[in-house]
Write a protein that holds these residues in place. Sequence first.
Motif, PDB file in Angstrom:
ATOM      1  N   ARG A   1      42.591  40.663  38.223  1.00  0.00           N
ATOM      2  CA  ARG A   1      43.199  41.516  39.244  1.00  0.00           C
ATOM      3  C   ARG A   1      43.764  42.768  38.584  1.00  0.00           C
ATOM      4  NH1 ARG A   1      43.841  39.424  44.337  1.00  0.00           N
ATOM      5  NH2 ARG A   1      43.461  37.190  44.550  1.00  0.00           N
ATOM      6  N   PHE A   2      43.796  43.829  39.377  1.00  0.00           N
ATOM      7  CA  PHE A   2      44.406  45.075  38.908  1.00  0.00           C
ATOM      8  C   PHE A   2      45.844  45.113  39.411  1.00  0.00           C
ATOM      9  CE2 PHE A   2      45.450  49.600  39.059  1.00  0.00           C
ATOM     10  CZ  PHE A   2      45.062  49.990  37.782  1.00  0.00           C
TER      11      PHE A   2
ATOM     12  N   GLY B   1      32.773  43.355  43.890  1.00  0.00           N
ATOM     13  CA  GLY B   1      32.810  44.241  45.059  1.00  0.00           C
ATOM     14  C   GLY B   1      34.174  44.820  45.356  1.00  0.00           C
ATOM     15  N   ASP B   2      35.225  44.090  45.066  1.00  0.00           N
ATOM     16  CA  ASP B   2      36.588  44.550  45.341  1.00  0.00           C
ATOM     17  C   ASP B   2      37.084  45.380  44.153  1.00  0.00           C
ATOM     18  OD1 ASP B   2      39.402  44.764  45.681  1.00  0.00           O
ATOM     19  OD2 ASP B   2      39.418  42.944  46.895  1.00  0.00           O
ATOM     20  N   PRO B   3      37.562  46.593  44.379  1.00  0.00           N
ATOM     21  CA  PRO B   3      38.000  47.443  43.255  1.00  0.00           C
ATOM     22  C   PRO B   3      39.237  46.928  42.528  1.00  0.00           C
ATOM     23  CG  PRO B   3      38.529  48.487  45.342  1.00  0.00           C
ATOM     24  CD  PRO B   3      37.677  47.297  45.657  1.00  0.00           C
ATOM     25  N   GLU B   4      39.953  45.962  43.123  1.00  0.00           N
ATOM     26  CA  GLU B   4      41.162  45.461  42.468  1.00  0.00           C
ATOM     27  C   GLU B   4      41.157  43.951  42.272  1.00  0.00           C
ATOM     28  OE1 GLU B   4      44.601  46.874  44.542  1.00  0.00           O
ATOM     29  OE2 GLU B   4      44.263  48.975  43.958  1.00  0.00           O
ATOM     30  N   HIS B   5      40.034  43.301  42.541  1.00  0.00           N
ATOM     31  CA  HIS B   5      39.952  41.843  42.396  1.00  0.00           C
ATOM     32  C   HIS B   5      38.502  41.479  42.108  1.00  0.00           C
ATOM     33  CE1 HIS B   5      40.232  37.610  44.427  1.00  0.00           C
ATOM     34  NE2 HIS B   5      40.264  37.541  43.092  1.00  0.00           N
TER      35      HIS B   5
ATOM     36  N   GLN C   1      47.081  48.101  35.002  1.00  0.00           N
ATOM     37  CA  GLN C   1      46.127  47.457  34.113  1.00  0.00           C
ATOM     38  C   GLN C   1      45.434  46.293  34.820  1.00  0.00           C
ATOM     39  OE1 GLN C   1      49.140  45.357  31.210  1.00  0.00           O
ATOM     40  NE2 GLN C   1      47.309  44.071  31.319  1.00  0.00           N
ATOM     41  N   TRP C   2      44.310  45.886  34.252  1.00  0.00           N
ATOM     42  CA  TRP C   2      43.640  44.662  34.686  1.00  0.00           C
ATOM     43  C   TRP C   2      44.212  43.492  33.890  1.00  0.00           C
ATOM     44  CZ3 TRP C   2      40.141  43.889  38.586  1.00  0.00           C
ATOM     45  CH2 TRP C   2      39.620  45.033  39.183  1.00  0.00           C
TER      46      TRP C   2
END
Length: 227
Positions: free
Chosen positions: A183-184, A148-152, A191-192
């Motif tokens: 994480r991003f 759900g989180d775009p960066e986690h 990067q991820w």
Amino acid sequence: MIPRSRWACRGVVALVMAGCIAMGASGCRNPFLPGQPEPPSTAGEDVTVAMDFSKPELLFATLTTAIAVKNTGNGVAAYIAAFADSGTQGVGMRIEFDPDVVTERGGVGKRVPSWLRTDEVDFYRYLSTLGSGDYSLALTPTLTDNTGDPEHQIFNREYTLTTTATDGNTTDLARGWAEIEMRFVSDPSPQWVITRWTDHVISGIDPNPTDPGQRSFSRLRFDSYTR
């Protein structure tokens, strides 16, 4: 009388021979010998894993390809780049072992020290020694991912590492499942990265039920530990 042209020809030969002698003394190669091909490059030297960590699924693809090349080319660099580096990215990685493996491999109460990036590199290189055939790592979704989180994001993957011999026979080298947290990050480049790998054995798949860590990454990481 020998014609002038023949004397000239002899003069050229003498000059060439003198040059050959001089080159031989200085370690140069005789120019009249057939050309020698360049020596072959080191095995695997030309193998290049394309590194793409712009999306989680591309990170997984890079990781599986790096394992497939078995510590050749830039395989180790591609593999470890998938894991967070606290020194440059502001977040670190954490490897968590299946508790049954820790007990079985090290005894009751045994704790593995903090897992460093150098330990993960050792693990990658250790994996490459387990089988002589071609490698293939499958990462199969299991349970529900938390994206759900775009960066986690957190992924659940069952993994199977197999090796295929020249006769086509395949052998499982590792099986288990992992909760993989990513994480991003923005620095030093966007990067991820994997920040946590929580490893688990799969109940019932191990040939020796008294050895719950057999063939899981927990077991193999434990066995590759050199400190």
